[in-house]
Design a protein around this motif. Structure first.
Motif, short mmCIF file in Angstrom:
data_model
loop_
_atom_site.label_atom_id
_atom_site.label_comp_id
_atom_site.label_asym_id
_atom_site.label_seq_id
_atom_site.Cartn_x
_atom_site.Cartn_y
_atom_site.Cartn_z
N TYR A 183 1.70 -6.45 10.21
CA TYR A 183 0.76 -5.91 9.23
C TYR A 183 0.26 -7.03 8.31
O TYR A 183 -0.95 -7.18 8.09
N LEU A 184 1.18 -7.82 7.76
CA LEU A 184 0.82 -8.89 6.84
C LEU A 184 -0.05 -9.95 7.51
O LEU A 184 -0.96 -10.50 6.90
N MET A 185 0.24 -10.23 8.77
CA MET A 185 -0.53 -11.24 9.50
C MET A 185 -1.97 -10.80 9.75
O MET A 185 -2.85 -11.62 9.97
N ASN A 186 -2.20 -9.48 9.71
CA ASN A 186 -3.54 -8.95 9.95
C ASN A 186 -4.32 -8.66 8.68
O ASN A 186 -5.45 -8.20 8.74
N VAL A 187 -3.72 -8.92 7.52
CA VAL A 187 -4.38 -8.71 6.24
C VAL A 187 -5.04 -10.02 5.81
O VAL A 187 -4.44 -11.09 5.93
N SER A 188 -6.25 -9.93 5.33
CA SER A 188 -6.94 -11.15 4.90
C SER A 188 -6.90 -11.36 3.39
O SER A 188 -7.30 -12.41 2.91
N ALA A 189 -6.41 -10.39 2.65
CA ALA A 189 -6.36 -10.49 1.19
C ALA A 189 -5.33 -11.52 0.74
O ALA A 189 -4.31 -11.73 1.40
N ASN A 190 -5.61 -12.18 -0.36
CA ASN A 190 -4.67 -13.14 -0.93
C ASN A 190 -3.52 -12.45 -1.65
O ASN A 190 -2.48 -13.06 -1.86
N GLU A 191 -3.73 -11.22 -2.07
CA GLU A 191 -2.69 -10.46 -2.76
C GLU A 191 -2.68 -9.03 -2.27
O GLU A 191 -3.74 -8.43 -2.08
N ILE A 192 -1.50 -8.50 -2.05
CA ILE A 192 -1.33 -7.13 -1.57
C ILE A 192 -0.32 -6.45 -2.48
O ILE A 192 0.69 -7.06 -2.84
N LYS A 193 -0.58 -5.21 -2.84
CA LYS A 193 0.41 -4.43 -3.57
C LYS A 193 0.87 -3.29 -2.65
O LYS A 193 0.05 -2.53 -2.15
N LEU A 194 2.17 -3.26 -2.41
CA LEU A 194 2.75 -2.23 -1.54
C LEU A 194 3.89 -1.54 -2.27
O LEU A 194 4.70 -2.19 -2.93
N THR A 195 3.97 -0.23 -2.14
CA THR A 195 5.11 0.50 -2.66
C THR A 195 6.23 0.44 -1.63
O THR A 195 6.01 0.10 -0.46
N VAL A 228 6.25 -10.28 -7.48
CA VAL A 228 6.77 -9.34 -8.48
C VAL A 228 7.38 -8.14 -7.77
O VAL A 228 6.80 -7.62 -6.82
N VAL A 229 8.54 -7.73 -8.23
CA VAL A 229 9.15 -6.48 -7.77
C VAL A 229 9.44 -5.68 -9.02
O VAL A 229 10.27 -6.05 -9.83
N ALA A 230 8.72 -4.58 -9.20
CA ALA A 230 8.90 -3.75 -10.38
C ALA A 230 8.49 -2.32 -10.07
O ALA A 230 7.47 -2.10 -9.44
N ARG A 231 9.31 -1.41 -10.50
CA ARG A 231 9.01 0.02 -10.33
C ARG A 231 8.59 0.37 -8.90
O ARG A 231 7.59 1.05 -8.68
N ASN A 232 9.33 -0.16 -7.96
CA ASN A 232 9.11 0.14 -6.55
C ASN A 232 7.76 -0.34 -6.01
O ASN A 232 7.26 0.18 -5.03
N ILE A 233 7.16 -1.33 -6.68
CA ILE A 233 5.92 -1.91 -6.20
C ILE A 233 6.12 -3.41 -6.03
O ILE A 233 6.59 -4.07 -6.94
N GLN A 234 5.75 -3.92 -4.88
CA GLN A 234 5.85 -5.35 -4.61
C GLN A 234 4.46 -5.96 -4.68
O GLN A 234 3.53 -5.39 -4.14
N ARG A 235 4.35 -7.09 -5.34
CA ARG A 235 3.10 -7.85 -5.30
C ARG A 235 3.36 -9.01 -4.35
O ARG A 235 4.22 -9.84 -4.59
N ILE A 236 2.64 -9.03 -3.25
CA ILE A 236 2.84 -10.02 -2.20
C ILE A 236 1.61 -10.90 -2.18
O ILE A 236 0.49 -10.42 -2.02
N CYS A 237 1.81 -12.21 -2.38
CA CYS A 237 0.69 -13.13 -2.50
C CYS A 237 0.73 -14.21 -1.43
O CYS A 237 1.81 -14.65 -1.03
N LYS A 238 -0.45 -14.65 -1.01
CA LYS A 238 -0.55 -15.76 -0.05
C LYS A 238 0.03 -17.00 -0.68
O LYS A 238 -0.11 -17.23 -1.87
N GLU A 239 0.69 -17.81 0.14
CA GLU A 239 1.27 -19.07 -0.35
C GLU A 239 0.19 -20.06 -0.64
O GLU A 239 -0.83 -20.10 -0.06
#
Length: 83
Positions: A15-27, A72-83
Motif C-alpha cells: 500500500y505504502l509503495m503505491n502511494v505518491s503522497a509525501n505524508e499519509i495519516k492512517l488510523t 507521530v503516533v497519537a490518539r490512534n493516528i499515525q503520521r507517516i512521512c517520506k524520508e
C-alpha cells in the motif's frame, strides 16, 4: 530501498509503495483494514512499537523499505512521512 517484505505486514508495505503522497495519516483501524487483521496489543499500548529502527522493531522494515518513516503516533493516528 524498495524490497517487498513478506509476512504479516506485506500488504501495508505494498500500500505504502503505491502511494505518491509525501505524508499519509492512517488510523489503527485503517492499517488493520489494509493488512486484513488486527494489530498486536503492543501497537496500541506502546508508541515505541512504531519506532523507525529495524534493529529493535523488526516490523519497521514495512514502512522503511517503502521509503517512509513514522513521525507521530497519537490518539490512534499515525503520521507517516517520506524520508
Amino acid at each position: 530501498m524498495s524490497r517487498l517484505k513478506d509476512g504479516r505486514y506485506a500488504l501495508l508495505q505494498q500500500y505504502l509503495m503505491n502511494v505518491s503522497a509525501n505524508e499519509i495519516k492512517l488510523t489503527f483501524s485503517g492499517i488493520e483494514s489494509i493488512i486484513k487483521e488486527s494489530l498486536p496489543a503492543s501497537a496500541y499500548k506502546h508508541p515505541a512499537w512504531w519506532g523507525n529502527t529495524v534493529r529493535s522493531q523488526k516490523h519497521a522494515v514495512t514502512w522503511l523499505h517503502a521509503g517512509y518513516k513514522i513521525k507521530v503516533v497519537a490518539r490512534n493516528i499515525q503520521r507517516i512521512c517520506k524520508e
